[in-house]
Design an enzyme around this catalytic site. Sequence first.
Site, PDB file in Angstrom:
ATOM      1  N   ASP A  48       0.833  -1.208   0.000  1.00 51.06           N
ATOM      2  CA  ASP A  48       0.000   0.000   0.000  1.00 51.06           C
ATOM      3  C   ASP A  48       0.866   1.255   0.000  1.00 51.06           C
ATOM      4  OD1 ASP A  48      -2.212  -1.567   0.022  1.00 51.06           O
ATOM      5  OD2 ASP A  48      -2.772  -1.188   2.104  1.00 51.06           O
ATOM      6  N   ALA A  49       1.960   1.218   0.755  1.00 52.87           N
ATOM      7  CA  ALA A  49       2.828   2.395   0.841  1.00 52.87           C
ATOM      8  C   ALA A  49       3.451   2.721  -0.514  1.00 52.87           C
ATOM      9  CB  ALA A  49       3.918   2.155   1.887  1.00 52.87           C
ATOM     10  N   LYS A 133     -10.566   2.228   9.406  1.00 48.54           N
ATOM     11  CA  LYS A 133     -10.597   1.944   7.968  1.00 48.54           C
ATOM     12  C   LYS A 133     -10.376   0.445   7.767  1.00 48.54           C
ATOM     13  CE  LYS A 133      -8.737   3.508   3.526  1.00 48.54           C
ATOM     14  NZ  LYS A 133      -8.446   2.172   2.988  1.00 48.54           N
ATOM     15  N   ARG A 154     -17.195  -2.381  -6.073  1.00 54.77           N
ATOM     16  CA  ARG A 154     -16.946  -1.000  -6.479  1.00 54.77           C
ATOM     17  C   ARG A 154     -16.519  -0.914  -7.938  1.00 54.77           C
ATOM     18  NH1 ARG A 154     -12.901   2.971  -3.264  1.00 54.77           N
ATOM     19  NH2 ARG A 154     -11.316   1.507  -3.982  1.00 54.77           N
ATOM     20  N   GLU A 191     -18.042  -2.585   3.893  1.00 56.82           N
ATOM     21  CA  GLU A 191     -16.833  -3.353   3.591  1.00 56.82           C
ATOM     22  C   GLU A 191     -17.039  -4.826   3.934  1.00 56.82           C
ATOM     23  OE1 GLU A 191     -12.821  -2.191   2.199  1.00 56.82           O
ATOM     24  OE2 GLU A 191     -14.723  -1.126   2.463  1.00 56.82           O
TER      25      GLU A 191
END
Length: 795
Positions: A48-49, A133, A154, A191
């Site tokens: 993710d980073a 989150k 999504r 989610e």
Amino acid sequence: MTAKPKTAPTDLDTLSKAKAKVELKRLSLEIERHNNAYYQDDAPKISDAEYDALRHRVEAIEAKFPELVSSDSPTQKVGAAPARGFAKVQHAVPMLSLGNAFSDDEVAEFLTRVRRFLKLDAEQIPAIVAEPKIDGLSLSLRYEHGKLVRAATRGDGFTGEDVTANVRTIKDIPHALAVAEPPAACELRGEVYMLKSDFLALNQRQETAGEPPFANPRNSAAGSLRQKDVAITASRPLKFFAYAWGEFSDLPEATQYGMLGWLKRAGFTVNPLITLCKSVDDALAFYRKIGEERATLPYDIDGVVYKVDRLDWQERLGFAGRAPRWAIAHKFAAEQATTILNGIEIQVGRTGALTPVARLAPVTVGGVVVQNATLHNEDYIKSLDIHIGDTVVVQRAGDVIPQIVSVVRDKRPEDAEPYEFPKFCPACGSHAVRDEDEGEAVRRCTGGLICPAQAIERLRHFVSRGAFDIAGFGETYVELLYEEGLVRNPADIFALHSKVDELKAALFRKRESLATQREEKTGKKRKSSLSEEKRQYTDVENLLAAIDARRTVAFNRFIFGLGIRHVGEVTSKALVRHFADVKAFLDGVDAAALARPGPAWLDLKNVRYIGEITLERLLEIQGGADTNEERQGFQPDARQRASLLSHYGNEEKIAGALQAARSEAPGPAFQQLANDSEIGEVATQSLIDFFEETNNRQVVTALMDQVQVERPAAASAKSPISGKIVVFTGALERTTRDEAKAIAERLGAKVASSVSSKTDLVVAGPSAGSKLRDAQKFGVKVLTEEEWAEISGNE
């Protein structure tokens, strides 16, 4: 050859417009590839980073050269296009993603922008809803007059994938809204995720089944939701947190926090940690508190989301590009460390899957010493260009399984060689071939029963708790008796009574070997004694007694113990409902093999937009209905026609394909199993494949000569719990959890692992925890163990 390190990006101050245009194009393509890997394949290639760093670079360049912002920029899009194989669903209101903050200052700046945009006075501080989150898969649920009519992923934010059938299997998602006056239409969002404990249990089942483990809870949740076989989704422990909405005909509340309360009343699970903050200091305090508790939470989170509470202010703030102005995600820093890759070990599972495991120089990541890490599969190793001896970045993916996320190429040794994934099984030398039907293109050993690794794993599975459950017959015995040649297949276990002397000799040699190793290590000699000989005799007697205790076995345990790929405990129980005994089971599988669909049918089924309804119409026509449509032939709609033309080329070939498909449609014997939601097509085909292998059939025949298979007692229709959903929680004192579960199922109840509004009974023993609280929340009847014993007749 040493790979060149990536060139550092040009400093923004000296970046020209021409170079910026080229770099934006390159970054857009790179981000699109990673979006597809994350959203479509559920197999991210970077952390993710690293992904956030790519996006930040794009945002920085576009801030300097706003005239270069294009409609296909990553800042103007969300996610990835829907994957092929699912029908498309247009979101009434786009599902856009959030902007990110990585520091306290950036969060403070977000609130400053909000106040400035709304023209608030200095003393007017907007209330903020702070929520964990969740690291899962975003989902949109459409309800019409209170009834669930559609569920969609999504996708790219505007168009998602229709996963309605799969979503109906998730217990946390109500099929009808539990409010007196539901809106005429609404899109409710949240989610899909998986608990860490459920993820670990799922991976244990994967390993038991000889399948590669999942990388992390997020990937396993996403992959489980997007299965073409609903039975697979139903078998996975998916959960859902609701936290947002899209289209809504008449909002019942005026604030974000108030709407969360409405979602709870409507029957959804809302994260209990969500907090209403009155200032930026409150919000940041929540972030720090959640960060400290992160490791102990039962699910994965990757940050905190802040949302302006007043909905009228949210509407005024609107959106900027792909993100709302009224919300932002405050991300956690990744838990990473660098270390040396000493080697890669290939593990062979029960079904022959070759799984690579990285062996690392010990390193501490997030407070845990890591020596091994997942490398997922062959393609993942290639994508990172991994060499033995590389310095690698290790991350605790999802706080659970460590994984290698990147290579530090400028530290690569000069003599480092790229890793070549083996084309032959390291255990038996048989060819290892890629199974392209698998989502991760798994390479499998073709050796079958001649492969010792597969044979040992199958034997471990056979004696395991959920299968024959032979007490004391653990991993050590399986490996020893296989190596000694005493047990090569399940039937051999029940023939050990005729090999008592060989069994004692094998145990003696094993003990002598261990004793010698201890002597070499400690320098102390062991003295032989009569007690040791007696212990050896007792061990053999106990083992043989445990084997005898399992000569009579339940039908479903017999099936599960065979270790058939894709046939787990749930599927095994479902198969028992279809067949009276083992002979009927074998005959039924043979009949299904003769009735399986042919290549033309399967080819048509894989054409885009040719779904189950179309296939059912083809079946009706195949049945010879005397209708005008039968005389004229099946007529696809315009969208299906375009897809058929693209696939087959012309009208003549389409007509031929439809005719061939009708003649190769699956017969009733195949459909009987494939249409059972707890079996499905994948498991049905696995059953056929397993019993078409002569060696497997011989093993089953030999086993039937050694054991007696009894059918579980029929569920009592008069039972007070027949048809009810029961959950057990806490420590049971009268029976084990498995025994209680078996009693409930024998009485016609269905045992669930979690509590929802659909649960009928919760049996709570001492130390009951969250499930008991959930029962009280949903108003579910709670029984003590004594009350349960009374109604189940197990006093």
